[in-house]
Design a protein around this motif. Structure first.
Motif, PDB file in Angstrom:
ATOM      1  N   ALA A   1     -63.711   2.421  27.910  1.00 32.70           N
ATOM      2  CA  ALA A   1     -62.408   2.101  28.485  1.00 32.70           C
ATOM      3  C   ALA A   1     -62.413   2.375  29.986  1.00 32.70           C
ATOM      4  O   ALA A   1     -61.658   1.766  30.737  1.00 32.70           O
ATOM      5  CB  ALA A   1     -61.321   2.912  27.797  1.00 32.70           C
TER       6      ALA A   1
ATOM      7  N   PRO B   1     -56.405  -7.328  33.383  1.00 35.05           N
ATOM      8  CA  PRO B   1     -55.835  -7.852  32.137  1.00 35.05           C
ATOM      9  C   PRO B   1     -55.477  -6.725  31.168  1.00 35.05           C
ATOM     10  O   PRO B   1     -55.917  -5.588  31.330  1.00 35.05           O
ATOM     11  CB  PRO B   1     -56.952  -8.734  31.574  1.00 35.05           C
ATOM     12  CG  PRO B   1     -58.200  -8.292  32.255  1.00 35.05           C
ATOM     13  CD  PRO B   1     -57.798  -7.747  33.580  1.00 35.05           C
ATOM     14  N   ASN B   2     -54.704  -7.071  30.143  1.00 33.54           N
ATOM     15  CA  ASN B   2     -54.368  -6.101  29.101  1.00 33.54           C
ATOM     16  C   ASN B   2     -55.635  -5.541  28.473  1.00 33.54           C
ATOM     17  O   ASN B   2     -56.574  -6.284  28.212  1.00 33.54           O
ATOM     18  CB  ASN B   2     -53.539  -6.771  28.007  1.00 33.54           C
ATOM     19  CG  ASN B   2     -52.062  -6.651  28.300  1.00 33.54           C
ATOM     20  OD1 ASN B   2     -51.621  -5.656  28.872  1.00 33.54           O
ATOM     21  ND2 ASN B   2     -51.304  -7.668  27.952  1.00 33.54           N
ATOM     22  N   GLY B   3     -55.644  -4.261  28.240  1.00 34.38           N
ATOM     23  CA  GLY B   3     -56.808  -3.650  27.605  1.00 34.38           C
ATOM     24  C   GLY B   3     -57.926  -3.343  28.577  1.00 34.38           C
ATOM     25  O   GLY B   3     -58.998  -2.895  28.175  1.00 34.38           O
ATOM     26  N   ALA B   4     -57.708  -3.547  29.886  1.00 34.63           N
ATOM     27  CA  ALA B   4     -58.765  -3.307  30.869  1.00 34.63           C
ATOM     28  C   ALA B   4     -59.044  -1.811  31.044  1.00 34.63           C
ATOM     29  O   ALA B   4     -60.111  -1.432  31.498  1.00 34.63           O
ATOM     30  CB  ALA B   4     -58.372  -3.912  32.211  1.00 34.63           C
ATOM     31  N   GLY B   5     -58.066  -0.974  30.681  1.00 36.80           N
ATOM     32  CA  GLY B   5     -58.263   0.467  30.811  1.00 36.80           C
ATOM     33  C   GLY B   5     -57.408   1.090  31.906  1.00 36.80           C
ATOM     34  O   GLY B   5     -57.686   2.215  32.344  1.00 36.80           O
ATOM     35  N   LYS B   6     -56.356   0.401  32.333  1.00 37.77           N
ATOM     36  CA  LYS B   6     -55.515   0.921  33.419  1.00 37.77           C
ATOM     37  C   LYS B   6     -54.749   2.166  32.969  1.00 37.77           C
ATOM     38  O   LYS B   6     -54.759   3.194  33.652  1.00 37.77           O
ATOM     39  CB  LYS B   6     -54.530  -0.177  33.891  1.00 37.77           C
ATOM     40  CG  LYS B   6     -55.216  -1.471  34.318  1.00 37.77           C
ATOM     41  CD  LYS B   6     -54.231  -2.525  34.760  1.00 37.77           C
ATOM     42  CE  LYS B   6     -53.274  -2.976  33.683  1.00 37.77           C
ATOM     43  NZ  LYS B   6     -53.894  -3.713  32.548  1.00 37.77           N
ATOM     44  N   SER B   7     -54.097   2.062  31.818  1.00 40.38           N
ATOM     45  CA  SER B   7     -53.340   3.220  31.338  1.00 40.38           C
ATOM     46  C   SER B   7     -54.271   4.384  31.031  1.00 40.38           C
ATOM     47  O   SER B   7     -53.944   5.551  31.307  1.00 40.38           O
ATOM     48  CB  SER B   7     -52.538   2.856  30.079  1.00 40.38           C
ATOM     49  OG  SER B   7     -51.541   1.916  30.399  1.00 40.38           O
ATOM     50  N   THR B   8     -55.431   4.073  30.477  1.00 33.55           N
ATOM     51  CA  THR B   8     -56.401   5.134  30.177  1.00 33.55           C
ATOM     52  C   THR B   8     -56.790   5.883  31.454  1.00 33.55           C
ATOM     53  O   THR B   8     -56.927   7.116  31.451  1.00 33.55           O
ATOM     54  CB  THR B   8     -57.646   4.527  29.506  1.00 33.55           C
ATOM     55  OG1 THR B   8     -57.231   3.833  28.332  1.00 33.55           O
ATOM     56  CG2 THR B   8     -58.656   5.593  29.139  1.00 33.55           C
TER      57      THR B   8
ATOM     58  N   PHE C   1     -63.984   5.258  23.967  1.00 32.48           N
ATOM     59  CA  PHE C   1     -63.368   5.477  22.657  1.00 32.48           C
ATOM     60  C   PHE C   1     -64.335   4.882  21.651  1.00 32.48           C
ATOM     61  O   PHE C   1     -64.367   3.669  21.474  1.00 32.48           O
ATOM     62  CB  PHE C   1     -62.014   4.778  22.573  1.00 32.48           C
ATOM     63  CG  PHE C   1     -60.999   5.321  23.551  1.00 32.48           C
ATOM     64  CD1 PHE C   1     -60.549   6.624  23.455  1.00 32.48           C
ATOM     65  CD2 PHE C   1     -60.483   4.509  24.563  1.00 32.48           C
ATOM     66  CE1 PHE C   1     -59.608   7.113  24.353  1.00 32.48           C
ATOM     67  CE2 PHE C   1     -59.546   5.003  25.452  1.00 32.48           C
ATOM     68  CZ  PHE C   1     -59.104   6.304  25.355  1.00 32.48           C
TER      69      PHE C   1
ATOM     70  N   GLN D   1     -45.787   3.880  30.881  1.00 32.02           N
ATOM     71  CA  GLN D   1     -45.658   2.441  30.621  1.00 32.02           C
ATOM     72  C   GLN D   1     -44.541   2.191  29.613  1.00 32.02           C
ATOM     73  O   GLN D   1     -43.718   1.313  29.786  1.00 32.02           O
ATOM     74  CB  GLN D   1     -46.988   1.901  30.099  1.00 32.02           C
ATOM     75  CG  GLN D   1     -46.930   0.409  29.819  1.00 32.02           C
ATOM     76  CD  GLN D   1     -48.302  -0.166  29.476  1.00 32.02           C
ATOM     77  OE1 GLN D   1     -49.312   0.530  29.498  1.00 32.02           O
ATOM     78  NE2 GLN D   1     -48.330  -1.436  29.163  1.00 32.02           N
TER      79      GLN D   1
ATOM     80  N   LEU E   1     -66.262   1.674  22.534  1.00 29.88           N
ATOM     81  CA  LEU E   1     -65.543   0.974  23.605  1.00 29.88           C
ATOM     82  C   LEU E   1     -65.527   1.794  24.891  1.00 29.88           C
ATOM     83  O   LEU E   1     -65.032   2.917  24.915  1.00 29.88           O
ATOM     84  CB  LEU E   1     -64.098   0.718  23.150  1.00 29.88           C
ATOM     85  CG  LEU E   1     -63.189   0.037  24.165  1.00 29.88           C
ATOM     86  CD1 LEU E   1     -63.385  -1.467  24.127  1.00 29.88           C
ATOM     87  CD2 LEU E   1     -61.737   0.396  23.901  1.00 29.88           C
TER      88      LEU E   1
HETATM   89  N1  LIG Z   1     -56.528   6.749  22.344  1.00 30.35           N
HETATM   90  C1  LIG Z   1     -57.269   5.629  22.203  1.00 30.35           C
HETATM   91  N2  LIG Z   1     -58.169   5.532  21.197  1.00 30.35           N
HETATM   92  C2  LIG Z   1     -58.929   4.429  21.059  1.00 30.35           C
HETATM   93  N3  LIG Z   1     -58.859   3.373  21.874  1.00 30.35           N
HETATM   94  C3  LIG Z   1     -57.988   3.404  22.886  1.00 30.35           C
HETATM   95  C4  LIG Z   1     -57.137   4.534  23.107  1.00 30.35           C
HETATM   96  N4  LIG Z   1     -56.380   4.284  24.199  1.00 30.35           N
HETATM   97  C5  LIG Z   1     -56.719   3.064  24.640  1.00 30.35           C
HETATM   98  N5  LIG Z   1     -57.687   2.532  23.860  1.00 30.35           N
HETATM   99  C6  LIG Z   1     -58.338   1.244  24.070  1.00 30.35           C
HETATM  100  O1  LIG Z   1     -58.874   1.261  25.370  1.00 30.35           O
HETATM  101  C7  LIG Z   1     -58.690   0.024  25.991  1.00 30.35           C
HETATM  102  C8  LIG Z   1     -57.924   0.192  27.280  1.00 30.35           C
HETATM  103  O2  LIG Z   1     -56.571   0.467  26.974  1.00 30.35           O
HETATM  104  P1  LIG Z   1     -55.468   0.716  28.100  1.00 30.35           P
HETATM  105  O3  LIG Z   1     -55.963   1.737  29.026  1.00 30.35           O
HETATM  106  O4  LIG Z   1     -54.168   0.965  27.414  1.00 30.35           O
HETATM  107  O5  LIG Z   1     -55.422  -0.701  28.806  1.00 30.35           O
HETATM  108  P2  LIG Z   1     -54.377  -1.293  29.858  1.00 30.35           P
HETATM  109  O6  LIG Z   1     -53.420  -0.230  30.220  1.00 30.35           O
HETATM  110  O7  LIG Z   1     -55.220  -1.745  30.984  1.00 30.35           O
HETATM  111  O8  LIG Z   1     -53.717  -2.440  29.158  1.00 30.35           O
HETATM  112  C9  LIG Z   1     -58.000  -0.900  25.002  1.00 30.35           C
HETATM  113  O9  LIG Z   1     -58.983  -1.680  24.340  1.00 30.35           O
HETATM  114  C10 LIG Z   1     -57.358   0.083  24.041  1.00 30.35           C
HETATM  115  O10 LIG Z   1     -57.250  -0.495  22.774  1.00 30.35           O
END
Ligand SMILES: Nc1ncnc2c1ncn2[C@@H]1O[C@H](COP(=O)(O)OP(=O)(O)O)[C@@H](O)[C@H]1O
Ligand SMILES: [Mg+2]
Lengths: 249, 327
Positions: free
Chosen positions: A20, A39-46, A15, A87, A18
């Protein structure tokens, strides 16, 4: 050895500046729960979003049941057998719990262009949906609109919808989030059985649940897998302890 | 839940009976004007009932449904004009004044036009969807305005009302009854759609399209089908409207008309079975009675609309029957 159900290879997603997802490779084997922690923000949901099709990776491949998923949208992947939970609960808010599950049953039957028979008199939708609500412990709340369910009940409903799709793999993004210790325990027992229906890629913060359930764990930090192995291996990995588990484990 | 459902059924039945009884009584008392007023209500309700499929069930705020209303109207007008001059209509086909044929042409034309408009517009959402549907309707509006063969901006008269086998359509009451039957059929179709599997997917896509994709249903396909059906119903209303007025002009295609249809639905209750009927009644009665007193009747309409949006989101039917619930 059995073939993996899901194969992720060298996946990358940025992104802006960044990263992800940074060269992630993961396998999901039949019958297993593969936990993804970090950890939070590691990119799991992504990562989950890329597997389910709502985010397009920059590079890398995702194969599911031997088929390349590139070019298939979310709905096509779901029909192919990938069921995800969100989530943050994502439900049809005005519909009752029952109708939310019935929608999934109808999608599974592939009959969403039928315009005549009223769904609320259609036993081929209602009965399987009720049975699934019973299984997740929501039968008593079947007729309550999703918007009026408690947080924990909404999490259960997410699982019920995924079950109704009779998928070939589950992608569960923090199913226990905010459920409370009692709810987490019940759900842990439930997922333990579920792996025999279809393997689960499980993103979860609740370490008790992860250690109790996972056949394998992968640890994601800043978009990279820093370690992957059995529960014991991950518990004792010094880098994982430093980066994520701290002294708690 | 049961109580509000029963109240809505009673309200709907009352509205349906009123709309039938008043013109019957007016006709018996030799007051054809009120029959015509009821016919106007019925046709506008039919047009809005069509829009209610896209807007009410699908949450698709089409600001271009006048395009279909007008196309339906021009289908009736153009065929009547050719028949009047005893010319073939199209590709050497004979023209006709038979309403069933005209309705079929109106419905099919609107479906064929709505398909590409929907396929393009539904790639967007929110305010962009509103603007793109408006843009398509405006294109058709300007086309009609500048096409002299069919009257251009002066419109096209229908010298003799089109015919229906076994019905004297020149008389106000039989023509009203035809329109009323069409409205009831359209409402029956709306009811059937809403309760069906298709309706479940469409309404779920309005509530949460991410959820719908995640279970494996493509929201785009469901919405496109809804948009096309919606346009076809509104097109039928347009054909009837042209026959009611014995005249069709580009004003039927204008954005005021699109806005009016949305207003009818909001007044009556978005997504409610009888919302368009209640809304059309209120609108036409205000227009008639207040419009007779002051030219500024639209000011009162605006105030009522404001009140509905601020305090009674369910519209008239919401006030009578309470919040809508789904199984
Ligand atoms: N659509 C997006 N646009 C920009 N940044 C994003 C987007 N989705 C997630 N991020 C960033 O990517 C990183 C990983 O997010 P995420 O996958 O939600 O982490 P997790 O689920 O591990 O907590 C975070 O820094 C988040 O802010
Ligand atoms: Mg996350």
């Amino acid at each position: 050895m059995a073939e993996p159900v899901l194969t992720i290879r060298e996946l990358e997603k940025s992104f802006g500046a960044l990263k992800a997802t940074d060269g992630v490779s993961i396998d999901l084997m039949p019958g297993e729960i593969h936990a993804l922690i970090g950890p939070n923000g590691a990119g799991k949901s992504t990562l989950i979003h890329q597997v389910s099709g709502s985010i397009k990776p920059d590079r890398g491949t995702i194969h599911f049941l031997g088929q390349d998923m590139a070019g298939l949208d979310v709905a096509a992947r779901a029909r192919f057998g990938l069921a995800r939970s969100f989530q943050t609960s994502s439900l049809a808010q005005e519909f009752s719990a029952l109708r939310n599950v019935m929608l999934a049953v109808q999608a599974k039957q592939g009959s969403s262009l039928r315009v005549f028979r009223p769904v609320m008199r259609d036993r081929s939708l209602i009965e399987p949906a009720l049975a699934i609500l019973e299984r997740v412990g929501l039968a008593g709340r079947a007729h309550v609109p999703a918007a009026e369910l408690s947080h924990g009940e909404r999490r259960q409903l997410e699982i019920a919808i995924a079950l109704a799709l009779e998928p070939k793999a589950f992608l569960l993004d923090e199913p226990m989030a905010g459920m409370g210790p009692e709810g987490s325990k019940v759900l842990t027992g439930f997922l333990d059985d579920l792996r025999h229906e279809a393997p689960i890629l499980l993103v979860e913060h609740d370490m008790d649940a992860v250690f109790a359930l996972a056949d394998r764990i992968s640890v994601l930090v800043y978009g990279r897998i820093i370690a992957s192995g059995t529960v014991e291996e991950i518990r004792n990995d010094p880098e994982v302890r430093r980066a994520y588990l701290g002294d708690a484990a | 839940m049961k109580a509000t459902g029963a109240r809505e059924i009673i309200a709907n039945a009352t509205i349906a009976l009123l709309l039938l009884a008043v013109p019957l009584a007016a006709s018996a008392m030799g007051e054809p004007f009120y029959v015509t007023l009821a016919t106007r209500i019925t046709i506008l309700a039919l047009a809005a009932a069509g829009l209610n499929i896209a807007l009410g069930l699908g949450g698709l705020v089409s600001f271009g449904h006048a395009a279909f209303f007008g196309l339906g109207g021009y289908a009736a007008g153009i065929m009547a004009a050719h028949a009047f001059n005893a010319e073939p209509f199209f590709l050497g086909l004979d023209s006709t004044t038979s309403m069933p044929v005209i309705w079929l042409v109106a419905i099919v034309t609107c479906g064929l036009v709505a398909l590409p408009i929907g396929a393009i517009s539904l790639r967007t959402s929110g305010v962009y969807f509103i603007m793109i549907t408006l843009a398509f309707a405006q294109m058709i509006y300007y086309f009609a305005n500048s096409w002299p063969a069919y009257g251009g901006q002066d419109g096209l008269p229908i010298f003799i009302r089109n015919t229906f086998p076994g019905v004297n359509t020149a008389q106000p009451l039989p023509f009203f009854l035809l329109c009323y039957a069409a409205l009831l059929l359209a409402l029956l179709m709306f009811w059937s759609l809403r309760n069906s599997r298709f309706g479940a997917a469409l309404q779920a896509a309005r509530q949460n399209s991410v959820r719908v994709s995640a279970v494996g249903i493509a929201p785009f396909n469901v919405r496109l089908v809804a948009f096309v059906i919606s346009a076809m119903v509104t097109g039928l209303a347009g054909a009837l409207f042209a026959d009611l007025n014995r005249f069709v002009s580009p004003s039927m295609l204008s954005w005021h008309m699109s806005g009016e249809l949305i207003v009818l639905i909001v007044l009556g209750g978005i997504g409610r079975l009888f919302g368009p009927v209640a809304g059309a009644m209120l609108f036409v009665l205000l227009e008639h009675f207040l419009g007779g007193v002051t030219e500024r009747w639209q000011l009162f309409l605006g105030l009522i609309l404001l009140g509905v949006v601020l305090f009674a989101r369910g519209g008239l039917l919401g006030m009578i029957a309470g919040k809508a619930r789904h199984g």
